[in-house]
Design a protein around this motif. Structure first.
Motif, mmCIF file in Angstrom:
data_model
loop_
_atom_site.group_PDB
_atom_site.id
_atom_site.type_symbol
_atom_site.label_atom_id
_atom_site.label_comp_id
_atom_site.label_asym_id
_atom_site.label_seq_id
_atom_site.Cartn_x
_atom_site.Cartn_y
_atom_site.Cartn_z
ATOM 1 N N PRO A 12 -89.560 41.802 60.189
ATOM 2 C CA PRO A 12 -89.209 40.447 59.378
ATOM 3 C C PRO A 12 -89.628 39.302 60.596
ATOM 4 O O PRO A 12 -89.810 38.302 60.057
ATOM 5 C CB PRO A 12 -87.851 40.743 59.001
ATOM 6 C CG PRO A 12 -87.227 41.835 59.506
ATOM 7 C CD PRO A 12 -88.248 42.650 59.803
ATOM 8 N N GLN A 37 -87.159 46.534 69.398
ATOM 9 C CA GLN A 37 -86.222 47.032 68.239
ATOM 10 C C GLN A 37 -87.187 47.905 67.602
ATOM 11 O O GLN A 37 -87.098 49.051 67.179
ATOM 12 C CB GLN A 37 -85.448 46.381 67.590
ATOM 13 C CG GLN A 37 -84.630 46.770 66.694
ATOM 14 C CD GLN A 37 -83.641 45.914 65.871
ATOM 15 O OE1 GLN A 37 -83.107 44.941 66.279
ATOM 16 N NE2 GLN A 37 -82.965 46.503 64.781
ATOM 17 N N HIS A 38 -88.330 47.191 67.141
ATOM 18 C CA HIS A 38 -89.347 48.008 66.253
ATOM 19 C C HIS A 38 -90.544 48.188 67.432
ATOM 20 O O HIS A 38 -90.869 47.164 68.255
ATOM 21 C CB HIS A 38 -89.761 47.292 65.080
ATOM 22 C CG HIS A 38 -88.907 47.307 64.207
ATOM 23 N ND1 HIS A 38 -88.961 46.694 62.785
ATOM 24 C CD2 HIS A 38 -87.763 47.941 63.859
ATOM 25 C CE1 HIS A 38 -88.103 46.878 61.898
ATOM 26 N NE2 HIS A 38 -87.246 47.830 62.631
ATOM 27 N N TYR A 39 -91.159 49.261 67.499
ATOM 28 C CA TYR A 39 -91.955 49.657 68.243
ATOM 29 C C TYR A 39 -93.137 50.459 67.759
ATOM 30 O O TYR A 39 -94.348 50.594 68.205
ATOM 31 C CB TYR A 39 -91.371 50.651 69.457
ATOM 32 C CG TYR A 39 -90.459 51.519 68.716
ATOM 33 C CD1 TYR A 39 -91.058 52.905 68.423
ATOM 34 C CD2 TYR A 39 -89.284 51.554 68.481
ATOM 35 C CE1 TYR A 39 -90.361 53.605 67.798
ATOM 36 C CE2 TYR A 39 -88.417 52.249 67.979
ATOM 37 C CZ TYR A 39 -89.113 53.451 67.478
ATOM 38 O OH TYR A 39 -88.166 54.336 66.864
ATOM 39 N N SER A 40 -93.206 50.943 66.614
ATOM 40 C CA SER A 40 -94.248 51.758 66.001
ATOM 41 C C SER A 40 -95.351 50.895 65.590
ATOM 42 O O SER A 40 -94.876 49.657 65.262
ATOM 43 C CB SER A 40 -93.740 52.573 64.711
ATOM 44 O OG SER A 40 -92.684 53.349 64.908
ATOM 45 N N VAL A 43 -95.025 48.914 62.150
ATOM 46 C CA VAL A 43 -93.810 48.231 61.868
ATOM 47 C C VAL A 43 -93.798 46.808 63.121
ATOM 48 O O VAL A 43 -92.885 45.959 63.047
ATOM 49 C CB VAL A 43 -92.453 48.745 61.634
ATOM 50 C CG1 VAL A 43 -92.683 49.120 60.377
ATOM 51 C CG2 VAL A 43 -92.224 49.502 62.525
ATOM 52 N N SER A 64 -85.265 52.730 69.481
ATOM 53 C CA SER A 64 -84.100 53.008 68.515
ATOM 54 C C SER A 64 -82.791 53.586 69.236
ATOM 55 O O SER A 64 -82.873 54.154 70.139
ATOM 56 C CB SER A 64 -84.501 54.017 67.582
ATOM 57 O OG SER A 64 -85.774 53.555 66.859
ATOM 58 N N THR A 96 -80.790 40.714 62.654
ATOM 59 C CA THR A 96 -81.037 42.026 63.200
ATOM 60 C C THR A 96 -80.419 42.184 64.471
ATOM 61 O O THR A 96 -79.558 41.124 64.685
ATOM 62 C CB THR A 96 -82.533 42.315 63.498
ATOM 63 O OG1 THR A 96 -82.957 41.596 64.581
ATOM 64 C CG2 THR A 96 -83.492 42.025 62.514
ATOM 65 N N ASN A 97 -80.313 43.233 64.980
ATOM 66 C CA ASN A 97 -79.539 43.633 66.183
ATOM 67 C C ASN A 97 -80.234 42.758 67.106
ATOM 68 O O ASN A 97 -79.530 42.420 68.295
ATOM 69 C CB ASN A 97 -79.561 45.022 66.508
ATOM 70 C CG ASN A 97 -78.587 45.829 65.758
ATOM 71 O OD1 ASN A 97 -77.608 45.016 65.037
ATOM 72 N ND2 ASN A 97 -78.815 46.997 65.362
ATOM 73 N N GLU A 129 -76.307 43.755 58.721
ATOM 74 C CA GLU A 129 -77.048 42.304 58.747
ATOM 75 C C GLU A 129 -75.882 41.149 58.660
ATOM 76 O O GLU A 129 -76.090 40.106 59.231
ATOM 77 C CB GLU A 129 -78.066 42.168 57.923
ATOM 78 C CG GLU A 129 -79.463 43.150 58.106
ATOM 79 C CD GLU A 129 -78.869 44.568 57.628
ATOM 80 O OE1 GLU A 129 -78.161 44.993 57.117
ATOM 81 O OE2 GLU A 129 -79.882 45.317 57.897
ATOM 82 N N HIS A 204 -85.163 50.199 52.204
ATOM 83 C CA HIS A 204 -84.723 50.502 53.643
ATOM 84 C C HIS A 204 -83.447 50.197 54.143
ATOM 85 O O HIS A 204 -82.925 50.759 55.088
ATOM 86 C CB HIS A 204 -85.945 50.050 54.708
ATOM 87 C CG HIS A 204 -85.544 48.677 54.856
ATOM 88 N ND1 HIS A 204 -85.971 47.595 54.213
ATOM 89 C CD2 HIS A 204 -84.887 47.967 55.954
ATOM 90 C CE1 HIS A 204 -85.659 46.410 54.485
ATOM 91 N NE2 HIS A 204 -84.957 46.677 55.787
ATOM 92 N N ARG A 205 -82.572 49.616 53.316
ATOM 93 C CA ARG A 205 -81.541 48.759 53.961
ATOM 94 C C ARG A 205 -80.461 50.015 54.120
ATOM 95 O O ARG A 205 -80.505 51.153 53.339
ATOM 96 C CB ARG A 205 -80.716 47.958 52.720
ATOM 97 C CG ARG A 205 -81.403 46.660 52.328
ATOM 98 C CD ARG A 205 -80.590 45.586 52.602
ATOM 99 N NE ARG A 205 -80.731 45.232 53.934
ATOM 100 C CZ ARG A 205 -81.699 44.352 54.484
ATOM 101 N NH1 ARG A 205 -82.559 43.924 53.614
ATOM 102 N NH2 ARG A 205 -81.761 43.936 55.742
ATOM 103 N N HIS A 235 -90.524 52.952 54.768
ATOM 104 C CA HIS A 235 -89.989 52.459 55.989
ATOM 105 C C HIS A 235 -89.560 53.717 56.764
ATOM 106 O O HIS A 235 -89.191 54.703 56.297
ATOM 107 C CB HIS A 235 -88.853 51.533 55.721
ATOM 108 C CG HIS A 235 -88.324 50.979 56.710
ATOM 109 N ND1 HIS A 235 -87.506 51.421 57.663
ATOM 110 C CD2 HIS A 235 -88.576 49.487 57.377
ATOM 111 C CE1 HIS A 235 -86.831 50.580 58.638
ATOM 112 N NE2 HIS A 235 -87.829 49.399 58.471
ATOM 113 N N PRO A 236 -89.692 53.704 58.333
ATOM 114 C CA PRO A 236 -88.909 54.786 59.083
ATOM 115 C C PRO A 236 -87.758 55.202 58.865
ATOM 116 O O PRO A 236 -87.419 56.390 58.711
ATOM 117 C CB PRO A 236 -89.377 54.148 60.404
ATOM 118 C CG PRO A 236 -90.291 53.008 60.417
ATOM 119 C CD PRO A 236 -90.283 52.661 58.954
ATOM 120 N N ARG A 237 -87.042 54.258 58.498
ATOM 121 C CA ARG A 237 -85.630 54.610 58.422
ATOM 122 C C ARG A 237 -85.504 55.346 57.042
ATOM 123 O O ARG A 237 -84.600 56.542 56.960
ATOM 124 C CB ARG A 237 -84.535 53.234 58.055
ATOM 125 C CG ARG A 237 -83.130 53.653 57.653
ATOM 126 C CD ARG A 237 -82.640 52.571 57.079
ATOM 127 N NE ARG A 237 -82.065 51.463 57.979
ATOM 128 C CZ ARG A 237 -81.321 51.766 58.954
ATOM 129 N NH1 ARG A 237 -80.489 52.610 58.620
ATOM 130 N NH2 ARG A 237 -80.789 50.618 59.868
#
Ligand code: UD1
Length: 362
Positions: A12, A37-40, A43, A64, A96-97, A129, A204-205, A235-237
């Motif tokens: 996002p 934080q996102h790497y795939s 996403v 992650s 986000t983190n 969040e 995904h939340r 989503h991966p999560r």
């Protein structure tokens, strides 16, 4: 020339910063940092390509981890970069983190923090969040709020009026810039879908993927899949949570890997309705005037619910099925369509101006 350092790290953030980054590149010395934080690819990298964004100057590669570990890695790895780059301001977006780590690191070094999407509140402190948003707003020098509701939230928390600017949402700018282009997407053909003949679902939340909630949601979705064609990019999560909890989705659901931005816009724009817990998709459905059923009990984008284009249907099986029965019926859909959400463009331009003014004042 003023120097602005932007840190991003998740899907996002990449999307919502995409209309603003080119303006900053044009008007200042701009440094882009990716937290990792996102790497795939699905996403992360795909969005840099689709949205034509410059490659980051620095990559922190945090990956992650638990919330504490992930945030700590961002702090430790960003600090030496801030020391060497010496930016006049650090820009963070959202909740986000990466947003938290970036803002906290800059603030500790006395570098003014600019928070894009300030003041969004769900009033649910259990959400990671929500904690991130509140902390970041309270250590930021410039609070760029998306709407009057967000501005009121900031005022109610006693944040100084002079630090707040209500500029609109850059997610809206991103949709308006890319909606034509998205018409070239062939995703409907790939999934053999007809316009206005399917539902788009995302989920995904953190609060929806826990074992006390996800099984009920899966039962509701499997039941809905008997009556509707449902497209569900996972989503991966959520994928990880489904496997961990041993949950099986109905084979009638049309599952896919996470999709790119243009395919997603095309799917939102042509869907009968969108069911989602994602903040970004809510706003995108609003701009594209697609009826929106939010699978949560509260939303940061209350203007959509207030306008009447969106409804909160909750995340419990019975509530979701009752909500779907009401709002996916022809009368329900007609009512949602009759109340389009307001669409205000130009947030990115206003953000760029406000950031340069902040630096000039300092
Ligand atoms: C994060 C944000 C959330 C945002 C979402 C969008 C926080 C607290 N949450 O949630 O606000 O809506 O991004 O996607 O920052 N994973 C991969 N590949 C990746 C990234 C993650 O496989 O590229 C998997 C990992 O198993 C990881 C899990 O997804 O443990 C969760 O990732 P994480 O970044 O912690 O949170 P998101 O759910 O993506």
């Amino acid at each position: 020339m003023p120097k602005v350092l932007t840190i991003l790290g998740t899907r996002p953030e990449i999307i919502k910063l995409s209309p603003l980054i080119p303006l900053l590149v044009e008007r200042c010395n701009h440094v882009l940092v990716h937290s990792g934080q996102h790497y795939s690819y699905d996403v992360d990298a795909i969005f840099f390509q689709e949205l034509n964004l410059p490659a980051p100057h620095h990559a922190l590669g945090v990956g992650s981890a638990s919330h504490g570990e992930q945030t700590a890695r961002i702090l430790a790895r960003l600090e030496p970069i801030l020391f060497s780059e010496q930016p006049d301001a650090v820009l963070v977006q959202g909740d986000t983190n990466t947003t938290l780590g970036g803002a906290l690191c800059a603030s500790k070094l006395g570098i003014p923090v600019v928070h894009l999407e300030a003041g969004g509140r769900s009033f649910n402190r259990a959400m990671p969040e929500e904690q991130n948003r509140i902390i970041v707003d309270h250590i930021s020098a410039l609070l760029l709020a998306a709407d009057a509701i967000a501005t009121t939230n900031l005022r109610n928390e006693g944040l100084p009026e002079a630090s707040i600017a209500t500029i609109g949402s850059t997610a809206i700018d991103a949709v308006l810039r890319n909606r034509e282009h998205a018409q070239n997407s062939t995703i409907l053909e790939q999934f053999e879908l007809r316009e206005q003949d399917y539902l788009l679902l995302t989920l995904h939340r953190a609060e929806n993927t826990i074992p006390s909630v996800l099984p009920g949601m899966v039962e509701a979705l499997n039941e809905l899949a008997e009556a509707y064609t449902i497209v569900f990019p996972v989503h991966p999560r959520t994928d990880a949570a489904l496997k961990q909890q041993g949950l099986t989705l109905s084979p009638k659901l049309c599952l896919s890997k996470p999709l790119g931005y243009l395919d997603t816009l095309r799917l939102i724009g042509s869907a009968t309705a969108v069911l989602t817990d994602s903040g970004g998709l809510q706003e995108e459905a609003g701009v594209l005037q697609t009826p929106l059923l939010i699978t949560r009990n509260e939303t940061e984008w209350r203007y959509l619910v207030d306008a009447g284009s969106a409804v909160l249907i909750g995340n419990r099986k019975a509530d979701m099925l009752a909500g779907a029965a009401t709002w996916l019926a022809p009368a329900g859909l007609a009512q949602l369509r009759a109340h389009p959400a307001p669409v205000q463009a130009g947030a990115a331009e206003q953000a760029a101006e406000a950031i340069l003014k902040l630096i000039a004042r300092a």
